[in-house]
Design an enzyme around this catalytic site. Structure first.
Site, PDB file in Angstrom:
ATOM      1  N   CYS A  37      -5.740 -22.658 -20.835  1.00  0.00           N
ATOM      2  CA  CYS A  37      -5.433 -21.750 -19.729  1.00  0.00           C
ATOM      3  C   CYS A  37      -6.009 -20.365 -20.023  1.00  0.00           C
ATOM      4  CB  CYS A  37      -3.918 -21.678 -19.553  1.00  0.00           C
ATOM      5  SG  CYS A  37      -3.371 -20.325 -18.506  1.00  0.00           S
ATOM      6  N   HIS A  53       8.251  -0.371   1.536  1.00  0.00           N
ATOM      7  CA  HIS A  53       8.531  -1.806   1.478  1.00  0.00           C
ATOM      8  C   HIS A  53       7.275  -2.623   1.216  1.00  0.00           C
ATOM      9  CE1 HIS A  53      12.210  -0.888   4.161  1.00  0.00           C
ATOM     10  NE2 HIS A  53      12.514  -0.819   2.891  1.00  0.00           N
ATOM     11  N   HIS A  58       3.666 -19.716 -19.720  1.00  0.00           N
ATOM     12  CA  HIS A  58       2.671 -20.355 -18.874  1.00  0.00           C
ATOM     13  C   HIS A  58       3.336 -20.820 -17.582  1.00  0.00           C
ATOM     14  CE1 HIS A  58      -0.852 -22.744 -17.810  1.00  0.00           C
ATOM     15  NE2 HIS A  58      -0.017 -23.703 -17.475  1.00  0.00           N
ATOM     16  N   HIS A  79       6.651   4.196   4.471  1.00  0.00           N
ATOM     17  CA  HIS A  79       7.773   3.727   3.662  1.00  0.00           C
ATOM     18  C   HIS A  79       7.243   2.836   2.547  1.00  0.00           C
ATOM     19  CE1 HIS A  79       7.405  -0.201   5.278  1.00  0.00           C
ATOM     20  NE2 HIS A  79       7.790   0.126   6.473  1.00  0.00           N
ATOM     21  N   GLY A  91      -4.303   2.671   4.695  1.00  0.00           N
ATOM     22  CA  GLY A  91      -3.636   1.413   4.363  1.00  0.00           C
ATOM     23  C   GLY A  91      -2.205   1.306   4.864  1.00  0.00           C
ATOM     24  N   ASN A 110       0.876  -1.169   0.000  1.00  0.00           N
ATOM     25  CA  ASN A 110       0.000   0.000   0.000  1.00  0.00           C
ATOM     26  C   ASN A 110       0.905   1.208   0.000  1.00  0.00           C
ATOM     27  OD1 ASN A 110      -2.501  -1.427   0.483  1.00  0.00           O
ATOM     28  ND2 ASN A 110      -1.758  -1.730   2.569  1.00  0.00           N
ATOM     29  N   CYS A 112      -3.205 -17.610 -20.510  1.00  0.00           N
ATOM     30  CA  CYS A 112      -2.521 -17.671 -21.807  1.00  0.00           C
ATOM     31  C   CYS A 112      -3.448 -17.171 -22.917  1.00  0.00           C
ATOM     32  CB  CYS A 112      -2.055 -19.096 -22.105  1.00  0.00           C
ATOM     33  SG  CYS A 112      -0.691 -19.620 -21.049  1.00  0.00           S
ATOM     34  N   GLN A 136       4.910  -5.889   1.817  1.00  0.00           N
ATOM     35  CA  GLN A 136       4.630  -6.737   2.976  1.00  0.00           C
ATOM     36  C   GLN A 136       4.409  -8.163   2.505  1.00  0.00           C
ATOM     37  OE1 GLN A 136       1.289  -5.116   5.281  1.00  0.00           O
ATOM     38  NE2 GLN A 136       1.517  -3.261   4.081  1.00  0.00           N
TER      39      GLN A 136
END
Ligand SMILES: [Zn+2]
Length: 165
Positions: A67, A37, A111, A35, A30, A24, A70, A39
């Site tokens: 799929c 980073h 895939h 910072h 949030g 976030n 794909c 989570q």
């Protein structure tokens, strides 16, 4: 590479079913810490949003024997209207029916179901695509708050697909 190694570590814990990576950036509610980073959340259940995607992909496969991801990539590349960027290993595009404003997806062209299986070259490519995408959004929309989520296969699925115990 740090994240994929961390995921592999967590996958050894047999209590866990899913490893979720999210970020976030700049949301008042949030992000408690200011910072950037990512989570990592490891859970003993498969999160609902992941389960819904898996169920959707399974129904599509049962119906078409192909799929869905794909097929989606093939269609987006052929159409090109929603493609933001195409690299050697990834395609960046805006979904046909986005759930959020300015939603963007980055899909591997190969895939593959699990983030932890990514090669070093693919990782470099992915990092560049993600950075470009975030820079484009930042530049166009004047650095808005955003979320990103990294979808990967649940632990048991990956084990079944790769033969890992
Ligand atoms: Zn596929």
């Amino acid at each position: 590479m740090v994240l994929s190694r961390r995921i592999l570590d967590l996958e050894r814990d047999e209590r866990l079913r899913y490893v979720l990576i999210l970020k976030n950036q700049g949301w008042a509610a949030g992000s408690a810490l200011n910072h950037t980073h990512s989570q990592i959340i490891a859970t003993p259940v498969i999160p609902k949003l992941v389960k819904e995607k898996l169920d959707g992909a399974k129904s599509y496969y049962d119906y078409k024997e192909r799929c869905i991801f794909c097929d989606m990539i093939r269609q987006e590349l052929a159409d090109a209207a929603r493609v933001v960027e195409e690299t050697r290993h990834f395609i960046v595009f805006t979904p046909f029916a986005p759930r959020f404003p300015f939603e963007v997806w980055i899909y591997p062209k190969k895939h593959s179901c699990a983030y932890a299986d990514i090669s070093k070259e693919e990782m470099m490519d992915f990092s560049r695509s993600l950075r470009n995408t975030l820079q484009r959004i930042g530049k166009t929309l004047d650095n808005p708050p955003y979320n990103y989520i990294l979808y990967t296969a649940p632990i048991a699925f990956r084990a079944a697909a790769t033969g890992t115990p």
